[in-house]
Design a protein around this motif. Structure first.
Motif, mmCIF file in Angstrom:
data_model
loop_
_atom_site.group_PDB
_atom_site.id
_atom_site.type_symbol
_atom_site.label_atom_id
_atom_site.label_comp_id
_atom_site.label_asym_id
_atom_site.label_seq_id
_atom_site.Cartn_x
_atom_site.Cartn_y
_atom_site.Cartn_z
ATOM 1 N N LYS A 148 42.425 44.103 15.739
ATOM 2 C CA LYS A 148 43.329 43.282 16.277
ATOM 3 C C LYS A 148 43.928 43.568 17.594
ATOM 4 O O LYS A 148 44.828 44.264 17.828
ATOM 5 N N ARG A 149 43.171 43.704 18.554
ATOM 6 C CA ARG A 149 43.448 43.986 19.713
ATOM 7 C C ARG A 149 43.164 42.748 20.881
ATOM 8 O O ARG A 149 42.618 42.026 20.755
ATOM 9 N N VAL A 150 44.250 43.060 22.128
ATOM 10 C CA VAL A 150 44.322 42.077 23.008
ATOM 11 C C VAL A 150 44.054 42.834 24.210
ATOM 12 O O VAL A 150 44.566 44.125 24.351
ATOM 13 N N ALA A 151 43.641 42.097 25.389
ATOM 14 C CA ALA A 151 44.161 42.727 26.892
ATOM 15 C C ALA A 151 44.359 41.823 27.970
ATOM 16 O O ALA A 151 44.089 40.519 27.838
ATOM 17 N N LEU A 152 45.200 42.271 28.560
ATOM 18 C CA LEU A 152 45.959 41.596 29.662
ATOM 19 C C LEU A 152 45.420 42.313 31.064
ATOM 20 O O LEU A 152 45.877 43.448 30.975
ATOM 21 N N VAL A 153 44.618 41.427 31.758
ATOM 22 C CA VAL A 153 43.964 42.368 32.980
ATOM 23 C C VAL A 153 44.479 41.527 34.275
ATOM 24 O O VAL A 153 44.144 40.252 34.427
ATOM 25 N N CYS A 154 45.344 42.055 35.350
ATOM 26 C CA CYS A 154 45.513 41.425 36.476
ATOM 27 C C CYS A 154 44.688 42.261 37.447
ATOM 28 O O CYS A 154 44.585 43.384 37.586
ATOM 29 N N ALA A 155 43.901 41.375 38.331
ATOM 30 C CA ALA A 155 43.078 42.182 39.335
ATOM 31 C C ALA A 155 43.031 41.143 40.448
ATOM 32 O O ALA A 155 43.160 40.040 40.653
ATOM 33 N N ASN A 156 42.930 42.048 41.627
ATOM 34 C CA ASN A 156 42.908 40.870 43.039
ATOM 35 C C ASN A 156 41.455 40.907 43.078
ATOM 36 O O ASN A 156 40.778 39.869 44.161
ATOM 37 N N ASP A 157 40.441 41.394 42.600
ATOM 38 C CA ASP A 157 38.978 41.014 42.597
ATOM 39 C C ASP A 157 38.884 40.066 41.712
ATOM 40 O O ASP A 157 38.618 40.130 40.513
ATOM 41 N N LEU A 158 38.500 38.642 42.314
ATOM 42 C CA LEU A 158 38.456 37.563 41.487
ATOM 43 C C LEU A 158 37.216 37.324 40.571
ATOM 44 O O LEU A 158 37.089 36.976 39.633
ATOM 45 N N ASN A 159 36.026 38.152 41.336
ATOM 46 C CA ASN A 159 34.888 38.050 40.716
ATOM 47 C C ASN A 159 34.907 38.798 39.425
ATOM 48 O O ASN A 159 34.386 38.693 38.035
ATOM 49 N N PHE A 160 35.599 40.036 39.317
ATOM 50 C CA PHE A 160 35.645 40.793 38.431
ATOM 51 C C PHE A 160 36.481 40.181 37.081
ATOM 52 O O PHE A 160 35.836 40.326 35.782
ATOM 53 N N ILE A 161 37.392 39.499 37.547
ATOM 54 C CA ILE A 161 38.361 38.610 36.557
ATOM 55 C C ILE A 161 37.490 37.691 35.978
ATOM 56 O O ILE A 161 37.559 37.395 34.400
ATOM 57 N N THR A 162 36.619 36.994 36.655
ATOM 58 C CA THR A 162 35.960 35.737 36.128
ATOM 59 C C THR A 162 34.786 36.211 35.081
ATOM 60 O O THR A 162 34.505 35.650 34.263
ATOM 61 N N GLN A 163 34.351 37.451 35.627
ATOM 62 C CA GLN A 163 33.059 37.952 34.770
ATOM 63 C C GLN A 163 33.850 38.597 33.294
ATOM 64 O O GLN A 163 33.097 38.902 32.360
ATOM 65 N N THR A 164 35.174 39.128 33.408
ATOM 66 C CA THR A 164 35.769 39.893 32.222
ATOM 67 C C THR A 164 36.656 39.168 31.237
ATOM 68 O O THR A 164 36.491 39.372 30.336
ATOM 69 N N ALA A 165 37.194 38.247 31.886
ATOM 70 C CA ALA A 165 38.412 37.544 31.027
ATOM 71 C C ALA A 165 37.678 36.145 30.132
ATOM 72 O O ALA A 165 36.548 35.583 30.383
ATOM 73 N N ASP A 166 38.555 35.941 29.058
ATOM 74 C CA ASP A 166 38.040 34.570 28.365
ATOM 75 C C ASP A 166 39.101 33.739 28.714
ATOM 76 O O ASP A 166 38.482 32.578 28.683
ATOM 77 N N ARG A 167 39.975 33.894 29.270
ATOM 78 C CA ARG A 167 41.036 32.957 29.618
ATOM 79 C C ARG A 167 41.774 33.304 31.009
ATOM 80 O O ARG A 167 41.968 34.480 31.029
ATOM 81 N N LEU A 168 41.869 32.628 31.852
ATOM 82 C CA LEU A 168 42.626 32.767 33.245
ATOM 83 C C LEU A 168 44.066 32.283 33.146
ATOM 84 O O LEU A 168 44.360 31.141 32.685
#
Lengths: 299, 256
Positions: B187-207
């Motif tokens: 039961k885990r979640v992750a919140l990731v903020c980054a200025n590298d938009l490509n990293f975020i789009t490849q990593t996140a499920d939701r924006l």
């Protein structure tokens, strides 16, 4: 933790440190130095070795007690206290109080930077030297009255075994506590973001560290005077395995060399050797980049 | 699961966070983007309990973060820009300290603790550096160590603030895999903020797109398009699709 065998260079360092310490001890015995003058500095060396280990977990004070001015402040307080009292408990109490207050100043006011600490220490030493000359000359006393203070011979002069036994017990106790609470203390050393506890607990450990440091430095000054001031630099320069053993041998050996020098040439030479030896090693450490990345130099 | 309700933060009469509500489901990775000063870091710090909100609550599996920092350490793990102060600590010993919240006082680390540390040493390729002091590590490797530390804590909520700083392409790949593996595990979640938009789009499920302390847009990573980037970042970009994942990739126009 994965263990690996000692390297050749580490075995050589350990052997040289052991041989030098043994040689200095033997020379002192051959010179028929008082056994108390040989044994009691070893308590001071043990205290300072424990302090160096504790300093690793309290990286706010990066210099030896000579460079920080703690040794000078301790010497001044002892000299002043001896002028007013012969009560050993009062004298020890005055020393402990002064060292604790000065330690709180070093930890709380100065930045954790060796340059800032060494400049502050040099200023403190200059001021203390002037006051000591004024006090001794003003009171018509010889500067040789500093001998038991600078070489840590007050407990030997006082006699009795209660103080040495209590000091040794404190050193062992603090060492055991530091070992038992090692993980918590290591977390403390990395700062609040890496500490699994409240801010209050973090501040509490900081206060306890200052107290433990004050106790150990007071014991060092009482039993070994200023003859242990190479510990922090040796520890920072030697990064091999069994560093605690190398450090203990280096400090203990250096105290014995000081005892030897005092017996052979007089206490001013011994005090001078301790002072210069401490500063030479500090200069080597100061100019050597022990950490490659500057992000760590000023936490 | 994290339930954030009406979260607000006001500092010196300046509104930093304005009435933010959000639910993060188990197994989900939320990517947070927005211009510098939009409130991303303060949002993450407030969720992690490092900053007290002016209003609103954050619930982890239905409960507030406990006052005991030790217990809280098993619920939230935050990795921001903080640097450990003791450069003489060995890498392996430093990483083991991340398990302190899971062990009783004065007890040694368990085999499981060591196993978790070893696992992330492998995940982040830190094996060759394990005996070095952390003060002797190159910046990129040091950053990997800090990320490994955050993951080794094994908290229910992993919060990473700009984790891509200092990371080379190999480290980025390691981090992406590590986050995916982390949230899959229980039961885990992750919140990731980054200025590298490509990293975020490849990593996140939701924006989540943040602007002026508010959630301006929310949706799947597919919502990223040239108009959205122009609207919130003020620059023109071209969006293509990754040939393997089908997720959007952002390209800058060359200067004209």
């Amino acid at each position: 933790m994965r263990k690996s065998a000692l390297k050749k260079s580490e075995v050589i360092t350990l052997s040289i440190a052991s041989a030098l310490t043994l040689a200095a001890l033997t020379a002192n015995l051959l010179l028929r130095v008082s056994p108390l003058h040989i044994v009691l500095p070893l308590i001071g060396a043990g205290a300072y070795c424990a302090l160096v280990a504790l300093n690793e977990l309290h990286p706010r004070i990066p210099c030896d007690y000579i460079q920080t001015g703690e040794a000078a402040v301790g010497a001044l307080v002892l000299l002043g206290a001896l002028m007013f009292s012969e009560n050993r408990i009062a004298i020890t109490g005055a020393l402990l109080t002064a060292i604790l207050l000065y330690g709180a100043y070093l930890s709380g006011v100065l930045a954790p930077d060796k340059k800032e600490h060494s400049i502050n220490g040099a200023l403190a030493q200059g001021a203390v030297a002037v006051i000591i000359i004024f006090l001794t000359a003003g009171a018509g006393r010889e500067l040789s009255s500093l001998e038991p203070i600078l070489l840590g011979r007050l407990p030997a002069a006082w006699g009795g075994s209660a103080l040495p036994a209590a000091a040794a017990a404190v050193v062992v106790l603090l060492f055991c506590i530091a070992r038992l609470a090692g993980n918590k203390l290591r977390m403390y050393s990395h700062g609040i973001p890496f500490f699994a506890g409240s801010r209050m607990a973090w501040a509490g450990i900081g206060a306890l560290m200052i107290a433990a440091r004050g106790l150990l430095i007071s014991i060092t000054i009482l039993f070994a005077g200023i003859t242990c001031g190479i510990g922090v630099s040796v520890n920072r320069l030697y990064r091999g395995r069994l560093s605690a053993a190398v450090n203990l041998l280096a400090i203990a050996g250096f105290t014995q060399v000081s005892v030897f020098t005092a017996a052979l040439a007089g206490f001013w030479y011994a005090a001078g050797l301790s002072f210069i030896g401490s500063y030479i090693l500090f200069a080597v450490y100061y100019n050597k980049r022990t950490h490659l990345y500057d992000r760590h130099q000023k936490p | 699961m994290i339930d954030i309700k009406n979260l607000s933060l006001v500092i010196n009469n300046a509104v930093i966070l304005d009435d933010i509500s959000l639910t993060v489901n188990d197994g989900e990775t939320i990517g947070i983007i927005g211009k510098s000063g939009s409130g991303k870091t303060m949002f993450l710090k407030t969720v992690a309990g490092l900053v007290a909100p002016s209003d609103g609550i954050v619930l982890f599996n239905g409960a507030r973060l406990p006052k005991s920092a030790r217990t809280a350490g098993t619920i939230v793990s935050y990795c921001g820009g903080a640097v450990p102060h003791n450069p003489d600590e060995g890498l392996y010993n430093f990483l083991l300290l991340a398990r302190m919240s899971h062990k009783k006082a004065l007890r040694p680390f368990s085999d499981f603790d060591r196993q978790v540390a070893e696992e992330y040493i492998q995940v982040f390729g830190l094996g060759p550096f394990r005996d070095r002091s952390i003060g002797l590590l190159p910046d990129g490797i040091f950053r990997r160590v800090l990320l490994a530390y955050a993951l080794i804590r094994g908290a229910g909520a992993l919060i990473l603030d700009n984790p891509t700083n200092d990371l080379d392409i190999v480290s980025l790949k390691m981090l992406k895999k590590a986050i995916a593996r982390y949230v899959m595990n229980g039961k885990r979640v992750a919140l990731v903020c980054a200025n590298d938009l490509n990293f975020i789009t490849q990593t996140a499920d939701r924006l989540i797109v943040m602007e002026d302390g508010r959630i301006a847009e929310t949706g799947t990573v597919d919502m990223i398009n040239a108009d959205l980037v122009k609207q919130y970042f003020g620059i023109d970009v071209i969006i293509s699709r990754n040939i393997y994942t089908g997720k959007p990739e952002i390209h800058f126009f060359p200067d004209t």
